[in-house]
Write an enzyme that holds these catalytic residues in place. Structure first.
Site, mmCIF file in Angstrom:
data_model
loop_
_atom_site.group_PDB
_atom_site.id
_atom_site.type_symbol
_atom_site.label_atom_id
_atom_site.label_comp_id
_atom_site.label_asym_id
_atom_site.label_seq_id
_atom_site.Cartn_x
_atom_site.Cartn_y
_atom_site.Cartn_z
ATOM 1 N N CYS A 1 0.779 -1.315 -0.007
ATOM 2 C CA CYS A 1 -0.031 -0.002 -0.090
ATOM 3 C C CYS A 1 0.722 1.255 0.019
ATOM 4 O O CYS A 1 1.597 1.355 0.834
ATOM 5 C CB CYS A 1 -0.971 -0.001 1.307
ATOM 6 S SG CYS A 1 -2.170 1.225 1.217
ATOM 7 N N ILE A 2 0.909 2.003 -1.082
ATOM 8 C CA ILE A 2 1.708 3.092 -1.100
ATOM 9 C C ILE A 2 0.942 4.518 -1.480
ATOM 10 O O ILE A 2 0.046 4.478 -2.110
ATOM 11 C CB ILE A 2 2.427 2.893 -2.441
ATOM 12 C CG1 ILE A 2 3.152 1.613 -2.462
ATOM 13 C CG2 ILE A 2 3.492 4.072 -2.751
ATOM 14 C CD1 ILE A 2 3.721 1.081 -3.832
#
Length: 126
Positions: free
Chosen positions: A105-106
């Site tokens: 998750c960025i």
């Protein structure tokens, strides 16, 4: 050998790419924005609604390839604001309920069309 996978139940690509490519026993699904295929507009209702729509688009492409979310082995979730992580994660947990895929998750500075979330996946083909 590779095969292009396209679903009419997911938004058309907005550039020179395919919705998904099947190759060597895997399906590589391009990042899915929260676009409602019938309207061409983003799902309304904030980041939770956008996350749900992105995952519905992923599901439609997987279905076109004859597989399901259970076949997903890796996801990448791009979010505009890491403060939305809990909301995104809560919706994500409704779609992936067991044997969870690997995930990154960025937080990103900006997504296409100023989306709040974009999700891409890799799945194994049966």
């Amino acid at each position: 050998m590779k095969q292009v996978i396209n679903s009419e139940k997911a938004p058309k690509a907005i550039g020179p790419y395919s919705q998904a490519i099947q190759a060597n026993g895997f399906l590589f699904v391009s990042g899915q924005l929260p676009v409602v295929p019938t309207t061409g507009e983003f799902a309304e209702g904030g980041v939770a609604a956008q996350t749900k729509q992105s995952l519905e688009n992923v599901k439609a492409i997987l279905l076109q390839a004859g597989i399901t979310l259970d076949d997903v082995v890796k996801t990448t979730v791009f979010i505009k604001d890491m403060n939305d992580f809990v909301s995104v994660n809560n919706v994500y947990a409704e779609y992936f309920t067991k044997d969870f895929p690997a995930r990154a998750c960025i937080e990103v500075a900006r997504l296409p069309k100023d989306a709040l979330v974009e999700i891409e996946v890799i799945a194994v083909c049966r």
